[in-house]
Design an enzyme around this catalytic site. Structure first.
Site, mmCIF file in Angstrom:
data_model
loop_
_atom_site.group_PDB
_atom_site.id
_atom_site.type_symbol
_atom_site.label_atom_id
_atom_site.label_comp_id
_atom_site.label_asym_id
_atom_site.label_seq_id
_atom_site.Cartn_x
_atom_site.Cartn_y
_atom_site.Cartn_z
ATOM 1 N N GLU A 182 33.324 -18.943 -30.127
ATOM 2 C CA GLU A 182 32.636 -19.841 -30.767
ATOM 3 C C GLU A 182 33.235 -21.407 -30.371
ATOM 4 O O GLU A 182 32.350 -22.401 -30.291
ATOM 5 C CB GLU A 182 32.620 -19.785 -32.225
ATOM 6 C CG GLU A 182 31.788 -20.587 -33.002
ATOM 7 C CD GLU A 182 31.776 -20.391 -34.675
ATOM 8 O OE1 GLU A 182 32.227 -19.437 -34.706
ATOM 9 O OE2 GLU A 182 31.291 -21.402 -35.148
ATOM 10 N N GLY A 191 41.037 -13.900 -32.597
ATOM 11 C CA GLY A 191 39.692 -13.171 -33.426
ATOM 12 C C GLY A 191 39.080 -12.347 -32.211
ATOM 13 O O GLY A 191 39.994 -12.024 -31.239
ATOM 14 N N HIS A 202 27.385 -22.935 -41.177
ATOM 15 C CA HIS A 202 27.861 -21.727 -41.016
ATOM 16 C C HIS A 202 28.278 -21.590 -39.586
ATOM 17 O O HIS A 202 29.406 -20.754 -39.343
ATOM 18 C CB HIS A 202 26.583 -20.629 -41.018
ATOM 19 C CG HIS A 202 26.746 -19.404 -40.563
ATOM 20 N ND1 HIS A 202 27.692 -18.522 -41.561
ATOM 21 C CD2 HIS A 202 26.566 -18.686 -39.701
ATOM 22 C CE1 HIS A 202 27.667 -17.464 -40.832
ATOM 23 N NE2 HIS A 202 27.238 -17.265 -39.893
ATOM 24 N N LEU A 237 29.195 -12.488 -32.459
ATOM 25 C CA LEU A 237 30.171 -11.470 -32.241
ATOM 26 C C LEU A 237 29.915 -10.925 -30.747
ATOM 27 O O LEU A 237 30.860 -10.483 -29.954
ATOM 28 C CB LEU A 237 29.913 -10.134 -33.132
ATOM 29 C CG LEU A 237 30.287 -10.767 -34.754
ATOM 30 C CD1 LEU A 237 29.910 -9.330 -35.649
ATOM 31 C CD2 LEU A 237 31.365 -11.234 -35.000
ATOM 32 N N ARG A 290 17.097 -18.617 -37.883
ATOM 33 C CA ARG A 290 17.984 -19.167 -39.017
ATOM 34 C C ARG A 290 17.394 -20.685 -38.998
ATOM 35 O O ARG A 290 17.327 -21.124 -39.976
ATOM 36 C CB ARG A 290 19.466 -19.147 -38.562
ATOM 37 C CG ARG A 290 19.925 -17.681 -38.946
ATOM 38 C CD ARG A 290 21.286 -17.579 -38.634
ATOM 39 N NE ARG A 290 21.717 -16.426 -38.725
ATOM 40 C CZ ARG A 290 22.990 -15.921 -38.543
ATOM 41 N NH1 ARG A 290 23.905 -16.500 -38.045
ATOM 42 N NH2 ARG A 290 23.077 -14.653 -38.658
HETATM 43 C C1 LIG Z 1 30.890 -15.274 -43.320
HETATM 44 C C2 LIG Z 1 30.391 -15.339 -41.895
HETATM 45 C C3 LIG Z 1 29.728 -14.294 -41.296
HETATM 46 C C4 LIG Z 1 29.246 -13.980 -40.093
HETATM 47 N N1 LIG Z 1 28.746 -12.760 -39.686
HETATM 48 C C5 LIG Z 1 28.561 -12.626 -38.436
HETATM 49 C C6 LIG Z 1 27.523 -11.548 -38.064
HETATM 50 O O1 LIG Z 1 27.482 -10.567 -38.761
HETATM 51 N N2 LIG Z 1 27.276 -11.243 -36.719
HETATM 52 C C7 LIG Z 1 27.705 -12.358 -35.773
HETATM 53 O O2 LIG Z 1 27.434 -12.285 -34.658
HETATM 54 N N3 LIG Z 1 28.263 -13.529 -36.005
HETATM 55 C C8 LIG Z 1 28.794 -13.712 -37.533
HETATM 56 N N4 LIG Z 1 29.389 -14.678 -37.857
HETATM 57 C C9 LIG Z 1 29.872 -15.748 -36.888
HETATM 58 C C10 LIG Z 1 31.174 -15.114 -36.211
HETATM 59 O O3 LIG Z 1 31.942 -14.581 -37.198
HETATM 60 C C11 LIG Z 1 32.117 -15.929 -35.476
HETATM 61 O O4 LIG Z 1 31.114 -16.839 -34.572
HETATM 62 C C12 LIG Z 1 32.994 -15.537 -34.810
HETATM 63 O O5 LIG Z 1 33.684 -14.425 -35.425
HETATM 64 C C13 LIG Z 1 33.938 -16.572 -34.016
HETATM 65 O O6 LIG Z 1 35.121 -15.388 -33.110
HETATM 66 P P1 LIG Z 1 36.115 -16.448 -32.271
HETATM 67 O O7 LIG Z 1 36.906 -15.365 -31.799
HETATM 68 O O8 LIG Z 1 35.486 -17.444 -31.560
HETATM 69 O O9 LIG Z 1 37.038 -17.376 -33.492
HETATM 70 P P2 LIG Z 1 37.692 -16.813 -34.792
HETATM 71 O O10 LIG Z 1 37.588 -15.492 -35.254
HETATM 72 O O11 LIG Z 1 37.402 -18.159 -35.738
HETATM 73 O O12 LIG Z 1 39.355 -17.155 -34.513
HETATM 74 C C14 LIG Z 1 39.930 -18.087 -34.132
HETATM 75 C C15 LIG Z 1 41.332 -17.858 -33.591
HETATM 76 O O13 LIG Z 1 41.749 -19.144 -33.072
HETATM 77 C C16 LIG Z 1 43.017 -19.387 -33.797
HETATM 78 N N5 LIG Z 1 43.288 -20.779 -34.071
HETATM 79 C C17 LIG Z 1 42.345 -21.566 -34.258
HETATM 80 N N6 LIG Z 1 42.968 -22.814 -34.408
HETATM 81 C C18 LIG Z 1 44.346 -22.728 -33.986
HETATM 82 C C19 LIG Z 1 45.390 -23.439 -33.531
HETATM 83 N N7 LIG Z 1 44.892 -24.761 -33.520
HETATM 84 N N8 LIG Z 1 46.503 -23.088 -33.051
HETATM 85 C C20 LIG Z 1 46.496 -21.898 -33.052
HETATM 86 N N9 LIG Z 1 45.516 -21.029 -33.134
HETATM 87 C C21 LIG Z 1 44.420 -21.626 -33.748
HETATM 88 C C22 LIG Z 1 42.984 -18.711 -35.260
HETATM 89 O O14 LIG Z 1 44.308 -18.435 -35.688
HETATM 90 C C23 LIG Z 1 42.224 -17.436 -34.803
HETATM 91 O O15 LIG Z 1 43.056 -16.252 -34.425
HETATM 92 C C24 LIG Z 1 29.639 -14.861 -38.972
HETATM 93 C C25 LIG Z 1 30.311 -16.306 -39.603
HETATM 94 C C26 LIG Z 1 30.758 -16.102 -40.728
HETATM 95 C C27 LIG Z 1 31.113 -17.463 -41.288
#
Ligand SMILES: Cc1cc2nc3c(=O)[nH]c(=O)nc-3n(C[C@H](O)[C@H](O)[C@H](O)COP(=O)(O)OP(=O)(O)OC[C@H]3O[C@@H](n4cnc5c(N)ncnc54)[C@H](O)[C@@H]3O)c2cc1C
Length: 637
Positions: free
Chosen positions: A425, A42, A401, A441, A330
């Site tokens: 996250e 992500g 959320h 983000l 929120r």
């Molecule tokens: C609908 C929605 C809208 C949002 N809008 C906003 C916004 O406008 N602004 C903002 O700041 N935040 C927003 N957020 C929050 C934000 O999107 C997330 O907190 C953020 O994108 C998380 O990014 P990340 O890289 O930590 O994890 P993620 O994008 O969830 O990526 C997780 C990664 O880990 C991998 N993974 C997970 N478990 C495993 C496993 N066991 N084995 C192998 N791979 C695994 C997945 O395949 C993925 O590639 C929103 C959230 C939602 C739900």
């Protein structure tokens, strides 16, 4: 266990620069000798893998989707914060820092938050250089809008698809490294265990989602960027695959879990429509820039919204919080919506809804401008509900959320297991008890692009991990553990589906550890969850086999972990006898119904340590001190 944050002391404005200078470096030619595993693609993981590949490390990146481009980050809608002050409206690094510490209800580490605000400005430059098409003003400059908990406009956006555009930027950077050979991508791989050898994280065990093959991957350091666990509630705005497995299994290998009960309930989601719904949809907070929230003044008023005259409407956020109005944070907006619905003023068939009304803005700015700002969100709403928000107000209600809790990390983003780093996250780091909108983000990209590239080098240069073999005893033991769980899930010959258990678990957690919690409810949940978990293991039916693409099996493993995590969430919520941010203990509130903190006794990060199956986890506290933003009763009035 003693928690050492490694947060620098001295003037906060200089602490990250000084810290970076003090970190040990690895010379460019030596970087290729190190193998780094990044689980997650992500925004946090994708940015980290691309940046580390660019630096010259050997990176192995894993995700469970068929492409890194499908990570849940793609769903992010509203925007990303940065203290650029393009609107010349009084923003600054210090103000973003201040708003974030205050927004988090004084339960975050000051040094981390200041650094986040500092690097926020670099993120926008980086993304623009990658070609991310942020919205622009008429004059061509990048446009901004406002999000909750701020009185300035600092949110950069690409319509309601900001996450998608940012992820495409990170994905292109990642693909570049894949093409150059510095990153190897492993899609459709589920991390099922962490390999810890001599106290250091040395690899992971994965299961191929195509054919069930279990594999060992050894590295010099492991990064988890596996997202949040909001799906513990079953109904949430998260993608269906979001899960806790990677961080939960790392917890069971010794990484401490911080503030598990700090979860975010978002105020503006499409309300639940029926018992068999499996997913909730977010309506971005950005809509609160132009949408006004209201309910009928009269309880039980069932008239259509258009028939309720202005004088009989209660714009309750504008009335209760005149300074911030519809843009309160929120946690506050969610609780206020719940209070209106609990008092019988909720709208829609179930009474669990409030109006988000764009009418005034459409009249003032025209439909075209509103469509330009939120067109895709409005279309999504219409497709799901059959109602047209240009003509009738949207109905919205709070939903699970985001999670502020996650694995504990120090200032270097390293967990309590040396060599295990946690980003995005999945860690607990910067948002305290309530995250401000558009800051997730920012944090994920800060962690991936601008922090881990510095701090991981220091670890590798200091720890100098020795070479180990794939069949080291710790690796073998982790493989046995992962295989045993899979076998146990398949061997059950019960009658209930995974989803039926997950739905029931989610309801227990939502009812007792959701928007409001109290001692009696949490104790009830702590007796219901283990009983349901016991039934899960006795009465679960997973169809299909291990050696094939089997999504029931995938889900079953994730739900098994949610069961254990749910219990830790309730324990943490019970232990924290105060209200703060999203953690609202009904026993602790001000006469106006706001969260009542107890700084004398609870100004700490609660970090839980696994003590073995069937044994209560141990609590370690990281005290929080505030030198710059002094704790006060949060007020948005
Ligand atoms: C609908 C929605 C809208 C949002 N809008 C906003 C916004 O406008 N602004 C903002 O700041 N935040 C927003 N957020 C929050 C934000 O999107 C997330 O907190 C953020 O994108 C998380 O990014 P990340 O890289 O930590 O994890 P993620 O994008 O969830 O990526 C997780 C990664 O880990 C991998 N993974 C997970 N478990 C495993 C496993 N066991 N084995 C192998 N791979 C695994 C997945 O395949 C993925 O590639 C929103 C959230 C939602 C739900």
């Amino acid at each position: 266990m003693q928690l050492i944050s490694h947060a620098p002391t001295g003037p906060i404005e200089q602490s990250w620069d000084k810290h970076k200078f003090d970190l040990k470096l690895i010379n460019p030619a030596n970087k290729r000798k190190y193998n780094i595993i990044v689980v997650g693609s992500g925004l946090a993981g994708g940015a980290a893998a691309a940046s580390l590949g660019e630096l010259g490390y050997n990176v192995q990146c894993f995700c469970y989707q068929d492409s890194p481009r499908r990570a849940h980050s793609i769903a992010a809608q509203g925007g990303i914060n940065a203290a650029k002050n393009y609107h010349n409206d009084g923003d600054s690094i210090y103000r973003l820092f201040y708003d974030t510490v205050k927004g988090g209800d004084f339960r975050a580490r000051e040094a981390n938050v200041y650094r986040l605000a500092q690097v926020s400005v670099n993120i926008i430059d980086q993304c623009v250089a990658q070609g991310v098409p942020f919205a622009r003003e008429y004059g061509g400059l990048l446009d901004n809008r406002s999000f909750g908990g701020a009185q300035v406009s600092r949110t950069f956006y690409a319509r309601g698809q900001t996450g998608q555009q940012l992820l495409l930027g990170a994905y292109q950077a990642l693909e570049r490294q894949i093409a150059l050979g510095s990153v190897t991508m492993h899609p459709r791989m589920d991390m099922l265990d962490l390999i810890v050898l001599d106290g250091q994280a040395r690899g992971i065990v994965t299961r191929s989602l195509y054919d069930g093959k279990i594999e060992v991957h050894i590295a010099d350091a492991v990064i988890l960027a596996t997202g949040g666990y909001g799906n513990v509630f079953y109904l949430s705005t998260n993608a269906k695959g979001c899960n806790a497995t990677a961080i939960w299994r790392a917890y069971k290998r010794g990484a401490l879990f911080a503030n598990p009960c700090f979860t975010q309930i978002h105020p503006t989601c499409i309300p639940v429509a029926g018992e068999y719904q499996s997913k909730l949809t977010l309506m971005s907070e950005s809509l609160r820039n132009d949408g006004r929230i209201w309910v009928p003044k009269q309880a039980g008023d069932k008239r259509a919204p258009g028939s309720i005259p202005e004088s009989e409407r209660d714009y309750y956020l504008e009335r209760r919080y005149p300074s911030f109005g519809n843009l309160v944070p929120r946690d506050i907006a969610s609780r206020a919506a719940k209070a209106e619905c609990d008092a019988g003023r909720g709208v829609g068939e179930t009474g669990l809804g409030v109006y988000l009304d764009l009418a005034d803005s459409i009249q003032r700015l025209g439909k075209r401008t509103i469509a330009e700002r939120y067109g895709n969100l409005i279309e999504m709403y219409e497709r799901i509900t059959g109602e047209n928000p240009y003509e009738v107000p949207m109905r919205i209600y709070p939903a699970s959320h985001y999670v502020m809790g996650g694995l504990w990390v120090d200032y270097n983003l390293m967990s309590t297991i040396p060599g295990l780093f946690v980003l995005g996250e999945a860690n607990f780091s910067d948002h305290g008890a309530n995250r401000l909108g558009a800051s997730a983000l920012m944090q994920g990209l800060a962690d991936g692009y601008f922090i881990i590239p510095y701090t991981i080098g220091n670890y590798l240069a200091t720890a100098k991990p020795a070479k180990i073999a794939d069949d080291a005893p710790a690796a073998k033991q982790a493989v046995e553990n992962a295989s045993a769980i899979t076998k146990k899930l398949l061997n059950g010959n019960g009658k209930r589906t995974v989803d039926s258990f997950h739905r029931e678990l989610g309801k227990i957690v939502w009812d007792n550890c959701g928007m409001a919690r109290n001692e009696a409810g949490l104790k009830k949940a702590l007796s219901q969850i283990p009983a349901l978990r016991e039934e899960f293991w006795k009465n679960l039916r997973v169809l299909g086999a291990n050696e094939e693409f089997n999504q029931s099996l995938e889900k079953a493993g994730r739900v098994a972990d949610f069961f254990e995590l749910a219990e830790l969430m309730c324990l943490d919520a019970l232990d924290r006898k105060e209200s703060c941010g999203g953690h609202f203990r009904e026993e602790y509130q001000t006469p106006e119904g706001e969260a009542l903190r107890d700084d004398a006794n609870y100004s700490y990060v609660a970090a839980w340590e696994f003590q073995g199956e069937g044994r209560a986890p141990a609590l370690t506290k990281e005290p929080l001190t505030f030198t710059y933003v002094h704790p006060s009763q949060r007020s948005y009035k």
